[in-house]
Design an enzyme around this catalytic site. Structure first.
Site, PDB file in Angstrom:
ATOM      1  N   GLN A  52       4.374 -32.039  26.970  1.00 53.73           N
ATOM      2  CA  GLN A  52       3.538 -30.880  26.645  1.00 53.73           C
ATOM      3  C   GLN A  52       3.757 -30.372  25.220  1.00 53.73           C
ATOM      4  O   GLN A  52       3.068 -29.466  24.780  1.00 53.73           O
ATOM      5  CB  GLN A  52       3.788 -29.730  27.630  1.00 53.73           C
ATOM      6  CG  GLN A  52       2.848 -29.744  28.827  1.00 53.73           C
ATOM      7  CD  GLN A  52       3.114 -30.921  29.744  1.00 53.73           C
ATOM      8  OE1 GLN A  52       4.239 -31.165  30.144  1.00 53.73           O
ATOM      9  NE2 GLN A  52       2.076 -31.659  30.060  1.00 53.73           N
ATOM     10  N   ASN A  53       4.722 -30.944  24.505  1.00 54.15           N
ATOM     11  CA  ASN A  53       4.908 -30.531  23.120  1.00 54.15           C
ATOM     12  C   ASN A  53       3.711 -31.033  22.314  1.00 54.15           C
ATOM     13  O   ASN A  53       3.316 -32.189  22.437  1.00 54.15           O
ATOM     14  CB  ASN A  53       6.221 -31.077  22.543  1.00 54.15           C
ATOM     15  CG  ASN A  53       6.573 -30.408  21.234  1.00 54.15           C
ATOM     16  OD1 ASN A  53       5.841 -30.510  20.250  1.00 54.15           O
ATOM     17  ND2 ASN A  53       7.697 -29.712  21.219  1.00 54.15           N
ATOM     18  N   GLN A  54       3.141 -30.172  21.500  1.00 52.99           N
ATOM     19  CA  GLN A  54       1.903 -30.478  20.780  1.00 52.99           C
ATOM     20  C   GLN A  54       2.138 -31.120  19.412  1.00 52.99           C
ATOM     21  O   GLN A  54       1.186 -31.367  18.671  1.00 52.99           O
ATOM     22  CB  GLN A  54       1.095 -29.189  20.622  1.00 52.99           C
ATOM     23  CG  GLN A  54       0.728 -28.567  21.948  1.00 52.99           C
ATOM     24  CD  GLN A  54       0.296 -27.110  21.812  1.00 52.99           C
ATOM     25  OE1 GLN A  54       0.670 -26.413  20.877  1.00 52.99           O
ATOM     26  NE2 GLN A  54      -0.491 -26.647  22.770  1.00 52.99           N
ATOM     27  N   SER A 154       5.213 -25.924  17.911  1.00 51.83           N
ATOM     28  CA  SER A 154       4.526 -26.938  18.726  1.00 51.83           C
ATOM     29  C   SER A 154       5.077 -26.982  20.147  1.00 51.83           C
ATOM     30  O   SER A 154       4.566 -27.703  20.991  1.00 51.83           O
ATOM     31  CB  SER A 154       4.681 -28.323  18.079  1.00 51.83           C
ATOM     32  OG  SER A 154       6.032 -28.746  18.101  1.00 51.83           O
TER      33      SER A 154
END
Length: 176
Positions: A52-54, A154
């Site tokens: 889920q880190n962008q 992020s």
């Protein structure tokens, strides 16, 4: 519990979580600094490993290619080819979980020494407020030599969507 034992970068054997080595070369023009790898990244031994880190989505337009489908080694190669480096401001610290707010007893990475080895460096982007606060302090007067770019985190813990963060991250491309 849940901490990985070992002796490599990021390993937790004495209660301390450690950052990974920098990903840079002499052509690095933009250095993106995080705080300290989260639990998923430490377990995987990869920068920004949490699904889920962008980070990889946000860096894709900056690097000029879609980094998301690439394997980790190819992602790092693509960043370096685009003139982008990675590291963290915290060398080691105690932290329960992945929240920057939980970082305790930190020891800083030597950012000032690293940037001295990067002759083409033009800008330093700080991924989140914790990285910015600690990183600028660590750089001291050297911070005045580079464009400092504050980036919205992020992290999946910073729940703002990618679209709201994209403009700030795309600004990094101006320094490549």
């Amino acid at each position: 519990m849940g901490e990985r034992l070992g002796s490599g970068p990021g390993a937790v054997s004495d209660g301390l979580k450690r950052s990974f080595p920098p990903v840079v070369d002499a052509a690095t023009r933009v250095l993106v600094l995080g705080s300290l790898p989260g639990e998923r990244s430490l377990a995987a031994q990869r920068y920004y490993a949490h699904p889920q880190n962008q980070f990889w989505q946000l860096m894709s337009p900056v690097a000029g290619q879609d980094l998301v489908p690439l394997d980790y080694a190819a992602r790092l190669s693509a960043l370096l080819a685009a003139g982008i480096g990675l590291w963290d401001v915290v060398a080691q610290a105690r932290r329960t979980g992945s929240s920057d707010a939980a970082i305790r007893d930190l020891a800083a990475n030597d950012l000032a020494s690293l940037v001295e080895t990067l002759p083409r460096l033009r800008a330093i982007g700080f991924n989140g407020a914790t990285a910015l606060r600690h990183g600028v302090a660590q750089l001291g007067a050297a911070a005045n030599t580079y464009a400092i770019v504050a980036l919205p985190s992020s992290s999946p813990l910073h729940t703002v969507g990618v679209a709201a963060k994209q403009a700030a991250w795309r600004a990094l491309a101006d320094y490549l």
